[in-house]
Design an enzyme around this catalytic site. Sequence first.
Site, mmCIF file in Angstrom:
data_model
loop_
_atom_site.group_PDB
_atom_site.id
_atom_site.type_symbol
_atom_site.label_atom_id
_atom_site.label_comp_id
_atom_site.label_asym_id
_atom_site.label_seq_id
_atom_site.Cartn_x
_atom_site.Cartn_y
_atom_site.Cartn_z
ATOM 1 N N LEU A 26 10.150 21.562 6.334
ATOM 2 C CA LEU A 26 10.337 21.663 7.781
ATOM 3 C C LEU A 26 9.040 22.098 8.456
ATOM 4 C CD1 LEU A 26 13.871 23.359 7.996
ATOM 5 C CD2 LEU A 26 13.307 20.946 8.357
ATOM 6 N N ARG A 85 6.748 19.965 -4.710
ATOM 7 C CA ARG A 85 6.788 20.701 -3.447
ATOM 8 C C ARG A 85 7.368 22.098 -3.617
ATOM 9 N NH1 ARG A 85 10.484 21.649 0.666
ATOM 10 N NH2 ARG A 85 12.085 20.242 -0.172
ATOM 11 N N ARG A 113 11.005 23.963 -8.695
ATOM 12 C CA ARG A 113 12.101 23.006 -8.857
ATOM 13 C C ARG A 113 11.923 22.040 -10.013
ATOM 14 N NH1 ARG A 113 12.945 21.670 -2.408
ATOM 15 N NH2 ARG A 113 13.975 23.638 -1.893
ATOM 16 N N GLU A 151 12.722 31.972 -2.107
ATOM 17 C CA GLU A 151 13.225 30.848 -2.893
ATOM 18 C C GLU A 151 12.338 30.648 -4.108
ATOM 19 O OE1 GLU A 151 14.365 27.326 -0.771
ATOM 20 O OE2 GLU A 151 14.841 28.430 1.050
ATOM 21 N N TRP A 160 19.983 18.278 7.220
ATOM 22 C CA TRP A 160 20.653 18.767 6.013
ATOM 23 C C TRP A 160 19.851 19.840 5.287
ATOM 24 C CZ3 TRP A 160 23.076 13.872 3.253
ATOM 25 C CH2 TRP A 160 24.135 13.415 4.029
ATOM 26 N N ALA A 161 18.674 20.191 5.804
ATOM 27 C CA ALA A 161 17.865 21.238 5.166
ATOM 28 C C ALA A 161 18.562 22.584 5.329
ATOM 29 C CB ALA A 161 16.473 21.278 5.788
ATOM 30 N N GLN A 162 18.872 23.226 4.215
ATOM 31 C CA GLN A 162 19.673 24.446 4.265
ATOM 32 C C GLN A 162 18.837 25.717 4.242
ATOM 33 O OE1 GLN A 162 22.162 23.973 0.809
ATOM 34 N NE2 GLN A 162 23.628 22.642 1.849
ATOM 35 N N GLY A 163 17.844 25.758 3.333
ATOM 36 C CA GLY A 163 17.215 27.029 2.982
ATOM 37 C C GLY A 163 16.514 27.745 4.104
ATOM 38 N N HIS A 166 16.048 18.038 -6.790
ATOM 39 C CA HIS A 166 16.543 19.392 -6.538
ATOM 40 C C HIS A 166 17.462 19.776 -7.691
ATOM 41 C CE1 HIS A 166 18.184 22.905 -4.577
ATOM 42 N NE2 HIS A 166 17.308 22.755 -3.606
ATOM 43 N N HIS A 174 15.546 14.423 -4.349
ATOM 44 C CA HIS A 174 15.525 15.272 -3.163
ATOM 45 C C HIS A 174 14.361 14.987 -2.219
ATOM 46 C CE1 HIS A 174 16.411 18.809 -0.793
ATOM 47 N NE2 HIS A 174 15.237 19.367 -1.059
#
Length: 518
Positions: free
Chosen positions: A391, A385, A289, A115, A46-49, A243, A350
Amino acid sequence: METLRTDCLVIGAGLAGSAYALQMARRGFKVELLALDGPLQANSDWAQGGIIYDQAQDPAALARDIMVASDHTANPAAIDHLIREGPIAVKELLLDELKIGFDRGPAGELDFTREGGHSHRRIIHAKDATGHAILAAVAHRVDEQPAITRRSGWVAIDLLTLSHNSEDLTDKYEPLTCFGAYVLDTSTGETVAIVAKKTVLATGGLGQIFLHSTNQPGSVGHGVAMAYRVGARLMDLEYVQFHPTVFAKKNAPRFLITEAMRGEGGVLVNAKGERFMDAADPRGSLAPRDIVARAIKQELASSGDPGVFLDLSAMKPEFVRDRFPNIYERCLSYGVDITREPIPVVPAAHFACGGVHANLSGRTSVQHLNAIGETGCTGLHGANRLASTSLLECLVSAKSAAIADAAGMAATDFRLPQPRLWESPTREADPVLVRQDMLQIQHTMWNYAGVIRSRRRLTRARRILLELREEVQSFYRGCRLSRELIELRNGIQTALLIVHAASLNPHSKGCHYVIEEE
């Protein structure tokens, strides 16, 4: 009770666990890989970035960004290790071997995005589904390895240690040593003992002990709870990252809205269309974040609104559809056209910055027990983080642990006794009670140990959770095991550990924000 024997038992088949299994199989070792569900049922999917690939930039700048995002609490040795080993791991596995379809420019060059908290564009990505692209390729390669046995639907119950689970009573005098785990095969309901020379906790996160989370179902801190029960050292559990941007339309499910949208020009606004982040931090919507999540909570507290909005009007509609196709389609399915209107968002649990203490080779305080990925804590993230390090941490920690384990396996004299039999009652657990107890954990953690905490809130949370744990333990001892019951037992333990850690730390740092009470 059946007993299986192997070289390596890996609990968790996300990117960290799968990468470790692949590394060890290629070095000639047999691996049992436990997965709660299918090959892609992991938070990694599910990690998008994206993932940091910082070859062209100044490594010192990345080190500063990680340290600043951590509120100046991260472990410098862990940062140096990630920066040194990260580009090599990405190039070897993802670019050269698997040839992941990362987005590229007109001349074939990798496309870099930015990001929150990053001073440079240094993140490579595959549209808005980077984790899926990576994990799918790694999982496919794992399943090609005859030395790896994937056990889908197998849930670890408890770790085996010489002190607690050996048939030989004299083993209790040995140092604290892990030699596998008791595991539930959910397809048959039978308990199996897997005896292993090396056991690896790669169970991912713990976000599902909160009411709102970006995590996969079952992410309740399994590794943290199991490690705690055998006496492993834990660290920094109060630092749970929320998040800032999770889809928040009424009667629609919560799902992640990647931070890369803000990296490409999206800005947070309130219901009046005002850019409230500019007053909260000089970096505005691209602040780390923890800062953004708190600013949103404070904005909602003062306005009484149910959520804020992510405004993408600075981007061209065709760019939004091409760069973020999955988010575009999913939002559209719930009636929000993100090329025409802002996205309603709120914060959600998150990432666990803390976890089972591990050194840079994944070793924990328990002999032959490793913790990697989100489950392990080297201090890389400190109190918060930095985006797109997770990842990368999975790849680096998996490779480092595998190198260390492979080097020491032949020279180590492993004590691998026959484990004691597991005895389980036959009475079935009432699913209504299990669901209600889990909901009580989630509501308690969200309300009293969430984005903003206080001494009084944490005291109330601890009182509620201690009483609930007594109920759950009694319930657990009297019922036949199921995945849901194991998740409830581990969830209540993880929740108490977080509340305890938060109660011991009176200082606001990063994700752990404590308000003064009158």
